[in-house]
Write a protein that holds these residues in place. Structure first.
Motif, PDB file in Angstrom:
ATOM      1  N   GLY A 103       0.825  -1.205   0.000  1.00  0.00           N
ATOM      2  CA  GLY A 103       0.000   0.000   0.000  1.00  0.00           C
ATOM      3  C   GLY A 103       0.850   1.242   0.000  1.00  0.00           C
ATOM      4  N   ASP A 104       0.309   2.343  -0.533  1.00  0.00           N
ATOM      5  CA  ASP A 104       1.026   3.633  -0.554  1.00  0.00           C
ATOM      6  C   ASP A 104       2.405   3.515  -1.202  1.00  0.00           C
ATOM      7  N   GLY A 105       2.513   2.641  -2.201  1.00  0.00           N
ATOM      8  CA  GLY A 105       3.782   2.467  -2.905  1.00  0.00           C
ATOM      9  C   GLY A 105       4.795   1.598  -2.200  1.00  0.00           C
ATOM     10  N   GLN A 106       4.409   0.962  -1.089  1.00  0.00           N
ATOM     11  CA  GLN A 106       5.325   0.118  -0.317  1.00  0.00           C
ATOM     12  C   GLN A 106       4.846  -1.332  -0.344  1.00  0.00           C
ATOM     13  N   THR A 107       5.783  -2.276  -0.327  1.00  0.00           N
ATOM     14  CA  THR A 107       5.464  -3.701  -0.226  1.00  0.00           C
ATOM     15  C   THR A 107       6.372  -4.326   0.828  1.00  0.00           C
ATOM     16  N   TYR A 108       5.779  -5.043   1.773  1.00  0.00           N
ATOM     17  CA  TYR A 108       6.537  -5.689   2.835  1.00  0.00           C
ATOM     18  C   TYR A 108       6.305  -7.194   2.799  1.00  0.00           C
ATOM     19  N   PHE A 109       7.386  -7.960   2.956  1.00  0.00           N
ATOM     20  CA  PHE A 109       7.316  -9.417   3.039  1.00  0.00           C
ATOM     21  C   PHE A 109       7.326  -9.817   4.507  1.00  0.00           C
ATOM     22  N   LEU A 110       6.343 -10.608   4.916  1.00  0.00           N
ATOM     23  CA  LEU A 110       6.190 -10.946   6.327  1.00  0.00           C
ATOM     24  C   LEU A 110       6.106 -12.454   6.535  1.00  0.00           C
ATOM     25  N   THR A 111       6.507 -12.878   7.715  1.00  0.00           N
ATOM     26  CA  THR A 111       6.254 -14.252   8.129  1.00  0.00           C
ATOM     27  C   THR A 111       4.857 -14.304   8.741  1.00  0.00           C
ATOM     28  N   GLU A 112       4.361 -15.516   8.905  1.00  0.00           N
ATOM     29  CA  GLU A 112       3.029 -15.666   9.487  1.00  0.00           C
ATOM     30  C   GLU A 112       2.986 -15.112  10.912  1.00  0.00           C
ATOM     31  N   SER A 113       4.037 -15.325  11.659  1.00  0.00           N
ATOM     32  CA  SER A 113       4.065 -14.813  13.033  1.00  0.00           C
ATOM     33  C   SER A 113       4.104 -13.288  13.050  1.00  0.00           C
ATOM     34  N   GLU A 114       4.796 -12.678  12.076  1.00  0.00           N
ATOM     35  CA  GLU A 114       4.826 -11.220  11.998  1.00  0.00           C
ATOM     36  C   GLU A 114       3.447 -10.664  11.669  1.00  0.00           C
ATOM     37  N   VAL A 115       2.709 -11.370  10.810  1.00  0.00           N
ATOM     38  CA  VAL A 115       1.361 -10.938  10.452  1.00  0.00           C
ATOM     39  C   VAL A 115       0.464 -10.939  11.690  1.00  0.00           C
ATOM     40  N   ARG A 116       0.538 -12.024  12.464  1.00  0.00           N
ATOM     41  CA  ARG A 116      -0.287 -12.127  13.670  1.00  0.00           C
ATOM     42  C   ARG A 116       0.109 -11.063  14.699  1.00  0.00           C
ATOM     43  N   GLU A 117       1.408 -10.816  14.819  1.00  0.00           N
ATOM     44  CA  GLU A 117       1.873  -9.820  15.783  1.00  0.00           C
ATOM     45  C   GLU A 117       1.421  -8.423  15.383  1.00  0.00           C
ATOM     46  N   LEU A 118       1.486  -8.137  14.067  1.00  0.00           N
ATOM     47  CA  LEU A 118       1.046  -6.836  13.576  1.00  0.00           C
ATOM     48  C   LEU A 118      -0.448  -6.646  13.835  1.00  0.00           C
ATOM     49  N   ALA A 119      -1.228  -7.694  13.593  1.00  0.00           N
ATOM     50  CA  ALA A 119      -2.667  -7.620  13.862  1.00  0.00           C
ATOM     51  C   ALA A 119      -2.925  -7.333  15.337  1.00  0.00           C
ATOM     52  N   ASP A 120      -2.160  -7.967  16.183  1.00  0.00           N
ATOM     53  CA  ASP A 120      -2.332  -7.770  17.627  1.00  0.00           C
ATOM     54  C   ASP A 120      -1.984  -6.330  18.024  1.00  0.00           C
ATOM     55  N   MET A 121      -0.914  -5.796  17.439  1.00  0.00           N
ATOM     56  CA  MET A 121      -0.527  -4.414  17.756  1.00  0.00           C
ATOM     57  C   MET A 121      -1.606  -3.430  17.316  1.00  0.00           C
TER      58      MET A 121
END
Length: 303
Positions: A77-95
């Motif tokens: 989004g907004d011209g940026q792309t980030y590669f994440l692990t599944e645990s990072e996705v869950r942690e980001l959702a929690d934050m």
């Protein structure tokens, strides 16, 4: 991934980046983005979802969530792309689900957008006093206040034709904007909210103009017509001045960046402020007022 709440109340997420190189969303959208991230983490393969943002904060209007067949997870989004692990996705959702409550002073408390009359489109107000501003005037006052923040004393008279605006910071951490005997005062506790209000007010007016050009098949024609008027009118104002051609080219180049289809909202705003500062600083006084009148007509819808 990091999560931050910006001074304007928007939420930024990023990874190894800072500032504009991040995905930005509205504070009220955080829980919806968190829900999309949770679904992304729960889906094993071949998943794609697009979230349409409610505003164009950050420059874009969508965030894409994708998980490929090989398990690669990306958030864009907004011209940026980030590669994440599944645990990072869950942690980001929690934050995002657990952001602290934030009270953001609405821009309208100190700065209000109004229907344009003779170029005036923003009103700064506080303590029962108000100051009506054109878009170029607001850009110069925003710059002046920014310059004053790291000072102990600051005084700048801003002269535009016969109009003289004043920005003052006294040694006791108080600010005053004035015009024609009308003083609008701010304390140190209010000045940051005023700057946010000016920023968002300028951005709001500019984006109204950009949106008015549309995104249909003839949007480019409207843009070219607008640029052509800027070129003709600025040439008429500068007349036979020895630097007229170069100055017209400069104004046209900057105007294209402000109105063009590829720039994000923040870039348009900063380019607009730079244009106003350039005219104020580098042009003879007799040209400043008519050029600011032209800029006001050009970038304010309905002027």
């Amino acid at each position: 991934m990091y999560v931050k709440i910006r001074k304007d109340g928007a939420v930024g997420i990023g990874k190894g980046t800072e500032g504009r190189a991040e995905i930005t969303l509205g504070y009220g959208e955080a829980h919806m983005i968190a829900a999309a991230l949770e679904k992304l983490a729960q889906t094993a393969r071949n998943y794609k979802q697009t979230y349409k943002k409610t505003t164009d904060v950050g420059g874009g209007n969508r965030i894409d969530f994708e998980r490929d067949e090989d398990g690669t997870i990306t958030v864009s989004g907004d011209g940026q792309t980030y590669f994440l692990t599944e645990s990072e996705v869950r942690e980001l959702a929690d934050m995002l689900n657990n952001l602290p409550p934030v009270e953001v002073t609405p821009p309208s408390k100190y700065v209000q957008k109004i229907a344009p009359v003779a170029g005036v489109c923003l009103v700064v107000k506080n303590g029962g006093k108000s100051l009506s501003l054109t878009l170029p005037e607001a850009a110069l006052i925003r710059t002046s206040i920014q310059n004053s923040v790291d000072s102990r004393f600051f005084l700048e008279p801003i002269v535009i034709g016969k109009k003289k605006l004043g920005v003052t910071r006294s040694s006791d951490l108080k600010w005053m904007l004035n015009y024609d005997g009308n003083d609008v005062k701010f304390t140190a506790y209010e000045i940051e909210a005023l700057m946010v209000g000016l920023h968002n007010g300028l951005l709001d007016v500019l984006m109204d103009m950009v949106k008015s050009l549309g995104s249909d098949d003839i949007a480019d024609i409207r843009l070219k017509s607008q640029i052509q008027r800027i070129e003709q009118d600025s040439a008429g104002i500068l007349g036979e001045h020895k630097k007229a051609k170069g100055r017209v080219r400069n104004i046209v180049k900057r105007s294209r960046k402000i109105l063009g289809t590829v720039e994000d909202a923040e870039s348009r705003l900063e380019e607009f402020v730079k244009l106003c500062r350039h005219v104020q600083a580098k042009y003879e006084p007799q040209f400043v007022k008519p050029l600011f009148d032209l800029i006001g007509r050009t970038f304010v819808t309905g002027s």
